[in-house]
Structure formats: C-alpha cells, structure tokens
Design an enzyme around this catalytic site. Sequence first.
Site, short mmCIF file in Angstrom:
data_model
loop_
_atom_site.label_atom_id
_atom_site.label_comp_id
_atom_site.label_asym_id
_atom_site.label_seq_id
_atom_site.Cartn_x
_atom_site.Cartn_y
_atom_site.Cartn_z
N GLU A 43 66.86 28.62 26.14
CA GLU A 43 66.67 30.00 26.56
C GLU A 43 68.03 30.70 26.58
OE1 GLU A 43 64.88 30.34 30.37
OE2 GLU A 43 63.35 28.82 29.98
N ASP B 222 67.13 36.24 39.19
CA ASP B 222 68.33 35.41 39.07
C ASP B 222 69.03 35.23 40.41
OD1 ASP B 222 67.86 35.37 36.34
OD2 ASP B 222 69.09 37.14 35.98
#
Length: 257
Positions: A49, A60
């Site tokens: 990824e 995140d």
Amino acid sequence: MSRTAAAIDRATAAGRAAFIGYLPAGYPDKEQSIAAAVALAEHGADVIEIGIPYSDPVMDGPVIQQATTEVLARGFRIAEVFEIVQAVVEATDAAVLVMTYYNIIDRMGPDEFARRLAAAGGAGAITPDLIPDEAAEWIAAAEAHDLDRVFLSAPTSSPERVAMIAEASRGFVYGVSLMGVTGTRDAVSDAAVQVVEASKAAGAARVCVGLGVSSRSHVEEISRYADGVIVGTVLVAALRDGGPEAVGRTAAQLTGR
C-alpha cells in the site's frame, strides 16, 4: 482478474496469509520511499500500500501523521504518487495499491485518477473514508480501468452495511480490527475475528485485517482466521529510524521470511 486477489490467492495456496505492507508516498523522500517498498517486497510483502499524504487524516495515528506532514512540507505533489507506484511495480512482483482519502480522487476526477493509476501499473485503491453507497463514480471509474477497490468494514458496521461493503469491494475487504487510528498495540482486538466472520458471511471472498498489527505474534494470530495481515505504523517507524534497510529487516521479522 484482480491483481490484488491473485497475490492473496498465491499466498493462500502457499499455506499462509498474505502480508500487506503500508508506506507513505515520498517519505522521507521519493527515492527512499521507492527503495523501502522494494525492500518490503523482497522480504515477504505480497501487496504494498502506498499512502497518499493528506493534510487532515482521520485514520492515521501519530507516526504516520508525522511522516506525511514532513512530506507535505517539502512540497509533495500527487503526480509523484503515480511515479512511485510505477517504479515499485517495475521493480517487484507485488500488487501495488494506493491508499487515499477520497477528496484527492474527487478533486482530480475519478476517471482521471483511475486512468493515471492504471497507466502506472497500480492494482487499485483503498479509500478509508468512502462508503459504498456514495461511491458510484469511483466504482464506475475503477471498473472502466480494471482497478481493485477496497472498502473498510469495522466492528460497528451493521449487517446491511457489511453486505454493501462485501459486494462493492474488489480485491479484498479491509477488516478494521478496532475503532480508532493506526498505531502499535499490545494485542489484537477480539473484534477482528467477528469482522472477518461477518464479512465472509456477507459474501466477501477475501478479508484482510489491519490497525494495530505490530509484532510477529500479531501476524501469526491474524493469519489463523484472515486472508491477509496489514501492517503500517511499525514499518513507517522502521523507515524513520533506519531507512529502507530497516524496513526490510522489520518485514522479515514480521513474516518469518
């Protein structure tokens, strides 16, 4: 045939779960981000990824946020993502996905983004903040350019939502192991098993689990019930602290290969 699905199926045929590694595009610079992704593939990653840096991430944790903040501060542009994807595709046998918040795709235009990603050799995209019932344009663009589309299923997803996610996804369903942001954890959430079981019951052919995976024991545990294991923060921290070589060593420790 989905390149991501093919990579996962090869791992399954070899008697193991696929290993999926995340790295931010352009961190700490373009050349090292490519080298780190290649090191990942050389040490066991079946799928890679490449995360597109974003100024307001909702998924995140602090390690990835700090990395992407540094990339944005040096003037990162989206065109670099396609260059990085192409370089990694040309240097490895891994399926290469981008992971991006949907605003970036929407701003460029779904068809243009899909066209450029396909031209770079990318396998598809993970869109963590996009839900299937608002994804018609992206699904159509991905279909037109033969790209995988990965949607997320969480412990809180209703049966109706899980069914929509399973139907809309191509490549795999991203099973979120816990509610929260990315980062290292001491243990894998018990909810991860339920997420996989619910997605499979809804028709998902492949379910891979991420968030909080940071040790070999986590990888082994998830491998018992999921088709793939997704690792990010610990790889980004390795890149921060020791460069691409440390990414390779960390991947080898996690995969046992």
